[in-house]
Design a protein around this motif. Sequence first.
Motif, PDB file in Angstrom:
ATOM      1  N   UNK A 138      29.774  10.858  -8.570  1.00  0.00           N
ATOM      2  CA  UNK A 138      29.739  12.204  -9.154  1.00  0.00           C
ATOM      3  C   UNK A 138      31.049  12.916  -8.864  1.00  0.00           C
ATOM      4  N   UNK A 139      31.327  13.902  -9.706  1.00  0.00           N
ATOM      5  CA  UNK A 139      32.438  14.823  -9.488  1.00  0.00           C
ATOM      6  C   UNK A 139      31.880  16.223  -9.651  1.00  0.00           C
ATOM      7  N   UNK A 140      32.046  17.070  -8.629  1.00  0.00           N
ATOM      8  CA  UNK A 140      31.656  18.466  -8.772  1.00  0.00           C
ATOM      9  C   UNK A 140      32.847  19.346  -8.407  1.00  0.00           C
ATOM     10  N   UNK A 141      32.618  20.627  -8.211  1.00  0.00           N
ATOM     11  CA  UNK A 141      33.744  21.531  -7.958  1.00  0.00           C
ATOM     12  C   UNK A 141      34.381  21.326  -6.590  1.00  0.00           C
ATOM     13  N   UNK A 142      33.761  20.533  -5.736  1.00  0.00           N
ATOM     14  CA  UNK A 142      34.359  20.190  -4.448  1.00  0.00           C
ATOM     15  C   UNK A 142      35.106  18.867  -4.506  1.00  0.00           C
ATOM     16  N   UNK A 143      35.045  18.169  -5.640  1.00  0.00           N
ATOM     17  CA  UNK A 143      35.766  16.917  -5.778  1.00  0.00           C
ATOM     18  C   UNK A 143      34.839  15.739  -6.033  1.00  0.00           C
ATOM     19  N   UNK A 144      35.356  14.508  -5.896  1.00  0.00           N
ATOM     20  CA  UNK A 144      34.553  13.310  -6.181  1.00  0.00           C
ATOM     21  C   UNK A 144      33.814  12.788  -4.955  1.00  0.00           C
ATOM     22  N   UNK A 145      32.709  12.089  -5.205  1.00  0.00           N
ATOM     23  CA  UNK A 145      32.009  11.298  -4.196  1.00  0.00           C
ATOM     24  C   UNK A 145      31.760   9.914  -4.780  1.00  0.00           C
ATOM     25  N   UNK A 146      32.086   8.870  -4.039  1.00  0.00           N
ATOM     26  CA  UNK A 146      31.809   7.520  -4.502  1.00  0.00           C
ATOM     27  C   UNK A 146      30.322   7.224  -4.372  1.00  0.00           C
ATOM     28  N   UNK A 147      29.894   6.133  -4.992  1.00  0.00           N
ATOM     29  CA  UNK A 147      28.492   5.729  -4.854  1.00  0.00           C
ATOM     30  C   UNK A 147      28.174   5.406  -3.395  1.00  0.00           C
TER      31      UNK A 147
END
Length: 541
Positions: free
Chosen positions: A68-77
């Motif tokens: 996912x990518x949100x306003x805090x940046x990306x997170x890998x699976x």
Amino acid sequence: MRRPPTVTALAGRVAETARSIEVLWRAGLVPFPRLDEGIRSLLLTRRHGPLAGAVRIAARRDPSATGIVDERGPLTFAQLDRQSNALARAWSARGIGSGTPIAVLCRDHRGLVLTMLAAGKLGAPLLLLNTGFAKPQLADVAARETVQVLVYDDEFTGLLSGIEGADRYLAWTEGDLAAHETPLLDELIASSDDRPPKPPERPGGLILLTSGTTGTPKGAPRPKISPLHSAQFLDRIPLRVGEATYMGAPLFHGTGISQFILSLALGCTVVLRRRFDAEATLRGIEQHRCSALVLVPTMLQRIIDLGPGVIGRYDVSSLRVVFAAGSALSPDVGNRASRIFGDVVHNLYGSTEVAVATVATPEDWRTAPGTVGRPPVGCRVALYDERGAEVTAPHVTARVFVGSGLAFDGYTDGRHKEIIDGLLSSGDVGHFDEHGLLFIDGRDDEMIVSGGENVYPVEVENLLVEREDVVEAAVVGVDDEEFGQRLKAFVVPVEGASLDADEVREHVRRNLARYKVPRDVEFLDALPRNATGKVLRNELG
């Protein structure tokens, strides 16, 4: 006594299963020839539910891929998997586990996603609260569902005073962290072991809520977890493994959560934003090369209304799917979107209770603008009259009933929808055309009888929004001494337009029957809508 299935019925199920597997294989979800990976995926989904299972599968497939990518940046699976492990362990240490009802009142961001994943790993039922609900609705729902844990964004604190007895956790705040006494999800995650927790005996499942436009929202559990049900979307919507999806629709809604789960199962990156912004959506599609855009029709209209000058600033050529659902997509909006983005508009019809009913592909839309299409694999749609007799003739309006493997088994308060021949009432009325394409003519309870004639407001609404000087319109029934009921139109004109009531009535008179002409016309700056774009007709009158 329940009769055993006939040979014909069994053969039909086998054929349906085979077709579903073919659809999943085409999308890249069936890992031939690595059948061991396919079995492992099935087991993970059964243990943790569709969402947590999807992330575990994607983390095994490519742990470094962005989930996912949100306003805090990306997170890998892999990060999503480990951080949700930590949250599940932290909650387990606090006595939260299988069967503990968890409610979440969050906008679309990582805190919401990690809560959903941790709940799945604990086997805790998760209630997705609508961010547009008022304080009394939230209190009523929390009491009815016996909520024991409440996860929320700081901005909603003022709405929660009526919810008592639930442990509270803060998922998002833009203020001073030190000023909060409520535990923060980030702190729980950072302070806990991120090894996988012990799998629950059974998945907790999701509880979606109806829109609540006619009173207290009803809870509709979604315990179904078979991966084969993904074929109901993929049969007519060409999503593929490893792409990127821009999620405009809120995750608490059936449209958003279903496509979010499906995108993660496909190993796609999902781009989230806490509040919908039309131009930011175009920017996000360009930046992340999104192949799919998931939204409700009002969001699509806001993008279109930016105009060619703004839209042309962004390269959105990566889009293969514009997926609209949640409320009616008018022919005008669908046609304008097709002219701007090409033949990519997919119009899904379903509901909180029945899930998927039909999908209109771009080809269907070209043939018949306004259609909601045909049932995908695993779904069946039939029309019945008031006596319960099936209606098969084209262009005859009747009640819509749906059979779907994803349909719910009844509301959490014990009530259910009407069932005929194993099919569930959608609460809508509609008709098939001569090509077998379905059209929705309105809600069953929105029909009025004017001078002995049945009138469905959506036909008048679609006619009005086709005008270049009208932004949107809603039509409702009002009492009339002569005809029993007549229509009243609420019209939002284009800024600066000189439209008046007589012109509106004359436009309808020239194109539709006399009894469909609105008796009254009222002009508004905007129609009242809920968070998923549905018009709040109870506020019009």
